[in-house]
Design a protein around this motif. Sequence first.
Motif, mmCIF file in Angstrom:
data_model
loop_
_atom_site.group_PDB
_atom_site.id
_atom_site.type_symbol
_atom_site.label_atom_id
_atom_site.label_comp_id
_atom_site.label_asym_id
_atom_site.label_seq_id
_atom_site.Cartn_x
_atom_site.Cartn_y
_atom_site.Cartn_z
ATOM 1 N N PRO A 33 0.962 -1.359 -0.415
ATOM 2 C CA PRO A 33 -0.205 0.144 -0.039
ATOM 3 C C PRO A 33 1.227 1.359 0.110
ATOM 4 O O PRO A 33 1.613 1.507 1.030
ATOM 5 N N ASN A 34 0.367 2.542 -0.820
ATOM 6 C CA ASN A 34 0.760 3.340 -1.021
ATOM 7 C C ASN A 34 2.409 3.397 -1.676
ATOM 8 O O ASN A 34 3.069 4.418 -1.688
ATOM 9 N N THR A 35 2.347 2.371 -2.168
ATOM 10 C CA THR A 35 3.768 2.586 -3.054
ATOM 11 C C THR A 35 4.004 3.576 -3.782
ATOM 12 O O THR A 35 4.570 4.309 -4.058
ATOM 13 N N PHE A 36 2.592 4.150 -4.227
ATOM 14 C CA PHE A 36 2.505 4.943 -5.649
ATOM 15 C C PHE A 36 2.195 6.048 -5.285
ATOM 16 O O PHE A 36 2.235 7.273 -6.258
ATOM 17 N N ARG A 51 4.074 -10.879 -11.694
ATOM 18 C CA ARG A 51 3.422 -12.176 -11.055
ATOM 19 C C ARG A 51 1.834 -11.339 -10.067
ATOM 20 O O ARG A 51 2.230 -12.229 -8.949
ATOM 21 N N LEU A 52 1.474 -10.543 -10.106
ATOM 22 C CA LEU A 52 0.901 -9.541 -9.520
ATOM 23 C C LEU A 52 -0.373 -10.509 -9.513
ATOM 24 O O LEU A 52 -0.956 -11.068 -9.888
ATOM 25 N N GLU A 53 -0.291 -10.347 -7.771
ATOM 26 C CA GLU A 53 -2.167 -10.435 -7.475
ATOM 27 C C GLU A 53 -2.736 -9.939 -5.710
ATOM 28 O O GLU A 53 -1.649 -9.198 -5.057
ATOM 29 N N PHE A 54 -3.617 -9.876 -6.622
ATOM 30 C CA PHE A 54 -4.096 -8.348 -5.101
ATOM 31 C C PHE A 54 -5.435 -8.534 -4.273
ATOM 32 O O PHE A 54 -6.370 -9.745 -5.269
ATOM 33 N N GLY A 55 -5.327 -9.167 -3.444
ATOM 34 C CA GLY A 55 -6.486 -9.469 -2.718
ATOM 35 C C GLY A 55 -7.788 -8.912 -2.287
ATOM 36 O O GLY A 55 -7.960 -7.609 -2.995
ATOM 37 N N ASN A 59 -6.266 -1.907 -2.886
ATOM 38 C CA ASN A 59 -5.814 -0.585 -4.385
ATOM 39 C C ASN A 59 -4.089 0.016 -4.100
ATOM 40 O O ASN A 59 -4.392 0.643 -3.265
ATOM 41 N N PRO A 60 -3.401 -0.370 -4.628
ATOM 42 C CA PRO A 60 -2.201 -0.054 -4.003
ATOM 43 C C PRO A 60 -1.701 0.960 -5.246
ATOM 44 O O PRO A 60 -0.283 1.723 -5.214
ATOM 45 N N PHE A 61 -2.588 0.836 -6.368
ATOM 46 C CA PHE A 61 -2.549 2.280 -6.867
ATOM 47 C C PHE A 61 -3.522 4.046 -6.892
ATOM 48 O O PHE A 61 -3.891 4.803 -7.081
ATOM 49 N N TYR A 62 -3.543 3.435 -5.082
ATOM 50 C CA TYR A 62 -4.361 4.599 -4.572
ATOM 51 C C TYR A 62 -3.674 5.914 -4.699
ATOM 52 O O TYR A 62 -1.933 5.394 -4.795
ATOM 53 N N GLY A 63 -3.851 7.023 -5.124
ATOM 54 C CA GLY A 63 -3.349 8.413 -5.073
ATOM 55 C C GLY A 63 -2.480 8.694 -6.578
ATOM 56 O O GLY A 63 -2.572 10.228 -6.664
#
Length: 75
Positions: A33-36, A51-55, A59-63
């Motif tokens: 989280p908050n990577t970007f 090899r992305l998987e999301f639970g 939402n790692p794309f927040y912001g």
Amino acid sequence: CNQIEFLNSKSFTGLSTLEDLHLSNNMIGQIEPNTFIHLVSLKHLRLAFNRLEFGDGENPFYGLENLEELNLSQN
């Protein structure tokens, strides 16, 4: 082709003017989280062939309010 396996919240600090980020063809399986969060100018993010998987609810794309293109194909 690199062999990046994960991205975290410190990966892109200081890159607020970056507009294009190409991370395709890696081995990325996890994006914290908050990577970007610091990439306020980012318009194009390419993460294909990883090899992305999301639970549920992640939402790692927040912001990424200026994002125009997000490529997640072949994950």
